[in-house]
Design a protein around this motif. Sequence first.
Motif: not given
Length: 211
Positions: A156-159, A132-138, A113-124
């Motif tokens: 990445t948006k919640g839901g 999303d709800d309407v089927g849009l793939l990104q 349900r929640s939004d997630i902020i992803r941060y690159f830390h290391g490696g590859g």
Amino acid sequence: MSTPNAGRSSIGQLEDDSLIRKAIENEKQLEMKQLIKRLQLQQHVEGGYYAETFRSPLKLNTSWSSTDAVKKSSLDLANNDSVVTNTCQRNICTSIVYLLTKQSPICYWHKNRSDIIRYFHGGGSMKVFTIDDVGLLQTVRLGGNIEAGDRLQIVTKGGNWEALMLVDGDWALQGEAVAPGFDYRDMEVGTRELLHTFPGLVDTIKLFLKE
């Protein structure tokens, strides 16, 4: 004319190369085990490894309920002592470190349900897939190779349904900040039902189904 020992020499070289490759692979696996131990990671139900590093002691009231049939990414804050109906408290924010490796390169379909902020830390690099709800793939790459189109941060948006895959290197490490904070009541792991929900994305969905 080839000498009698030419074939044996070639076979010996192949055996030596194989032993070298095996030794290198064993060394990489040992380094990975040490990294997992050093960061005190454990296996995640979605795939990969993780460790929670922060959970805010402050909480807020949301309009969410663990029994809601419809999961929303919006939240209602209780202002001026007003009461939010059907509330369910959550920590304001949580954070984890998350690791994908060649031995565990996939994070299966799931949504929160929640939004997630992803941060690159290391490696590859990781590739992040969202639907999303309407089927849009990104798809977006999270990593340090800016010239290859990597991003250092991704929201990445919640839901939305999401899945991750290691696409470069032996491992990739990221941080995740989740707001409102992560709660297992808010998480759903994808099943084969997704194939019927998004029939136009069958090939991609099959790649990241856990069952």
